[in-house]
Design an enzyme around this catalytic site. Structure first.
Site, PDB file in Angstrom:
ATOM      1  N   ASP A  31      -8.354   1.442  -4.983  1.00 44.39           N
ATOM      2  CA  ASP A  31      -7.709   1.359  -3.669  1.00 44.39           C
ATOM      3  C   ASP A  31      -8.646   0.713  -2.650  1.00 44.39           C
ATOM      4  OD1 ASP A  31      -5.682   1.708  -1.823  1.00 44.39           O
ATOM      5  OD2 ASP A  31      -5.423   3.833  -2.244  1.00 44.39           O
ATOM      6  N   ASP A  37       2.958   1.036  -0.652  1.00 48.83           N
ATOM      7  CA  ASP A  37       2.972   2.479  -0.478  1.00 48.83           C
ATOM      8  C   ASP A  37       4.383   3.006  -0.248  1.00 48.83           C
ATOM      9  OD1 ASP A  37       0.319   3.069  -0.856  1.00 48.83           O
ATOM     10  OD2 ASP A  37      -0.211   2.973   1.263  1.00 48.83           O
TER      11      ASP A  37
END
Length: 739
Positions: free
Chosen positions: A479, A549
């Site tokens: 990430d 997301d």
């Protein structure tokens, strides 16, 4: 496949059965662009394509020839200030303060295959007969610098890959202030510019605008490619749709700051430029020093946007993505993030994993919160050792329990970031990108480690290598949750600060490369607040990316549709998440959530133990369905049939390479009332094959389905007492099998 040089006319013709790209050496020694488009017959001389007409006000004419003015001539790698006052391809500040350059033709070389770019991701070949590469050498005698333009033509695809390389052979210090990877001058402006634009949770929406005079530009100055603009643009004719018409695609294989623009002159010519953004970029070229630009992949299609996309999909899936997982179907996973966030312990994780195994899943991924003192987003980043309060047996013990269940085990990292409340920051505060005596912004309470500093990369590698090696990790979710600001590196001198943002990305690539070399069997998934670094550069290291997301199925229709303009289905992380959805609070049927997520690397993002028994049975059926068809979903030919940006329906389909099986995804978010009958014409089928169609339970030949269409008429209500069978958020999968 052919790259030819016609000696008498000094003309290069790069061509195969799909595309031609032609340029030549002009009489001033520089390169002139002649043609780029559909393949045409070769000839010895294309000089007639160089448009030169005397102009009364050609004040920057060459050798008093009013017709030969670089302001009006299409060029191959133009320079600002030498008669051409438009945005150039390269800018170098010299010791005397001048920026005027004159790179003249010196020679060329044609080689089989495709050379590897040093320290940069790029497309590749597995056999030299797949491609040919033209290297054109240019030289500026005043500054004693050699510029090499590289063009790779793939044998059977309408693809030309370009990059540029410069070496300072002289004695003076040069300052490179910008250098584009590719520039193309088009003879007219009758195009629409297509781009992929968005923001967090709505990445890569399809936007189209008609070209106008001046510069139309997309860019990122965030330090990564960003979620606002994808490093891609296309020029399409106004009559170009999904299945027909002419389009030129430009995709940047890079993950840092970029600029991509179309510059329309007052004379209606269009200059497309793509490269590293010049803002905050300077590269000191000391004597003997060199600089290599990233790669631009140019695709030409006269079969519409779908033709362009299928070309990118084929190339990026097989000759950009690498490693053992490139050609493998992806494991069906469950990720605990939206199921637990930071609130978990070892037994809770194992309990979810146990249920995942019972439902047929293959991989459990432990997300954020397993390391350091990480109980929220305020602390712990940079301390890549297990939180023993949550995991008393460490990652090694947890991984063994997961593996003993018969599942693979994956782990989340955010290696480029640090919290100030961490042992790493307390030990090395100088390792962050922060400007002295200036306020430092932060995002998600975190700061960015200076990956332009090799010492930092080495430190993070050693921590990751220890955890991964001891626990036998199968999968890593990498990430990156914030953009760069107030960028300054204590590892660089004042004069070198313009190198930092590019060297940072090179550091990220270097860490990926070291981990891949050490652990070649790990499946990497890149992520950056979802899709903020979903670019071709990342795909070279991680064959899939967390697309967004936003896991809501209805929002994902637009996100995945836009992403498919460039990237294959096998690269798109797509999960079924809980309802109400954590991003938009929408309640969609679990069937619709899966029917969207199938068109990606499929998984679940929830606490499986909170599902009802009925829902668990549905999940088990979905998992079995995906196992049966995932090779088709992930490696078949993908076609967009109806856009979510144009109405209340989205339709897409995937077809197996042998054309024996196809799946059509149909989505209608809002219930409509008393609507007309509808059908959709399919693509990619074999006209001679007879297909059985699920749901309809009849057969049709491929020619009928492609020319007459598949019936998609929807149940609708017109009276208050009429039962509505479908309702909002409807989705269907039509499975077609050749008889």
């Amino acid at each position: 496949m052919s790259i030819q040089f016609h000696k008498e006319s000094k003309t290069f013709h790069i061509h195969n059965q799909h595309v031609s790209y032609i340029f030549h050496v002009m009489r001033n020694g520089q390169l002139g662009q002649l043609y780029y488009g559909k393949a045409i017959r070769d000839r010895d001389n294309f000089d007639h394509l160089l448009e030169i007409e005397p102009r009364a006000m050609a004040v920057c004419a060459f050798d008093f020839d009013r017709g030969f003015s670089l302001e009006h001539i299409k060029q191959e790698y133009p320079v600002y200030g030498s008669g051409d006052m438009r945005f150039g391809a390269i800018d170098i500040l010299q010791e005397n303060g001048s920026r005027i350059l004159d790179f003249q033709y010196e020679g060329y070389e044609i080689i089989k295959g495709k050379p590897k770019l040093k320290n940069l991701p790029a497309t590749y070949v597995e056999h030299d007969d797949e491609a040919e590469t033209l290297l054109v050498y240019l030289y500026d005698k005043v500054i004693d610098a050699k510029l090499t333009l590289s063009y790779t033509l793939y044998k059977d695809l309408p693809i030309i890959c370009r990059n540029a390389h410069i070496v300072n052979h002289g004695k003076q210090e040069l300052q490179l202030d910008h250098m584009m990877s590719a520039v193309v001058d088009f003879p007219d402006m009758d195009y629409e510019m297509l781009e992929l634009t968005g923001a967090w949770s709505r990445e890569r929406y399809v936007k189209t605008r008609k070209l106008e005079h001046g510069i139309q530009s997309i860019y990122s100055m965030k330090g990564h490619s960003g979620n606002n603009f994808s490093p891609f643009l296309a020029l399409k004719r106004e009559n170009c749709g999904e299945y027909s018409g002419e389009v030129y695609g430009f995709s940047f294989v890079y993950s840092g700051n970029f600029i991509a623009q179309a510059d329309v002159s007052a004379y209606d010519t269009t200059r497309v430029s793509m490269g590293i953004h010049p803002q905050n970029f300077t590269w000191d070229l000391a004597p003997k020093e060199e600089f290599q630009t990233p790669e631009v992949v140019m695709v030409y299609s006269n079969e519409g946007l779908n033709g362009m996309s299928n070309t990118y999909h084929q190339l990026y899936r097989t000759r950009l993505a690498r490693g053992v997982h490139r050609d493998k179907t992806r494991p069906i996973l469950v990720n605990n993030w939206e199921g637990t966030y930071f609130d978990f312990d070892e037994d809770k994780i194992v309990s979810i994993a146990t249920t995942a195994k019972e439902l047929g899943m293959e991989l459990f991924v432990l997300d954020d919160g397993w390391f350091g003192k990480r109980n929220n987003d305020l602390a712990g980043l940079g301390d890549w050792y297990p939180n023993l309060e949550k995991l008393p047996n460490g990652i090694t013990g947890l991984a063994k329990r997961i593996h003993d269940l018969g599942l693979q085990f994956g782990l989340w990292f955010e290696p480029e970031m640090v919290n100030k409340d961490s042992d790493l920051y307390r030990t090395h505060p100088e390792w962050t990108l922060e400007t002295p005596n200036r306020h430092s912004s932060h995002g998600r309470c975190q700061y960015i480690l200076d990956f332009s500093n090799p010492e930092v990369v080495d430190y993070i590698y050693n921590m990751m290598e220890k955890v991964i090696g001891e626990a036998n990790i199968d999968y890593i979710k990498w990430d990156m949750n914030r953009a760069m600001s107030e960028v300054y590196s204590t590892a660089h001198s004042a004069k070198q600060q313009g190198r930092v943002m590019h060297e940072y990305i090179l550091g990220v690539y270097r860490l990926y490369e070291r981990l891949i070399e050490k652990f070649p069997n790990i499946l990497f998934e890149s992520c950056a607040s979802g899709g903020a670094r979903f670019d071709a550069g990342m795909l070279y290291y991680a064959p899939q990316c967390w697309t967004s997301d936003d896991s809501d199925a209805i929002e994902r229709l637009k996100i995945q549709y836009g992403t498919s303009m460039v990237f294959p289905v096998s690269s798109m992380g797509a999960h079924v998440s809980a309802i109400p959805n954590h991003q938009v609070c929408r309640n969609t049927p679990i069937e619709t959530r899966a029917n969207v997520a199938y068109f990606g690397t499929f998984g679940y993002e929830l606490d499986l133990n909170k599902l009802s028994d009925e829902e668990k049975e549905i999940v088990k059926t979905q998992v079995n369905f995906m196992k049966e068809y995932r090779e088709l979903f992930q490696f078949g030919n993908f076609y967009r049939l109806k856009s979510p940006f144009e109405g209340n329906e989205t339709i897409w389909m995937v077809v197996s390479p042998d054309k024996n099986t196809a799946i059509v995804g149909y989505y209608r978010p809002l219930q409509e009332v008393n609507v007309a009958y509808r059908r959709v014409k399919l693509l990619g089928l074999d006209p001679e094959k007879n297909y059985h169609i699920s749901l309809h339970d009849y057969t049709c030949y491929g020619d009928e389905l492609m020319n007459v269409g598949l019936m998609t008429s929807d149940a609708s209500a017109g009276e208050r007492n009429m039962q509505v069978n479908e309702g909002d958020y409807l989705s269907r999968l039509y499975i077609l099998k050749a008889q």
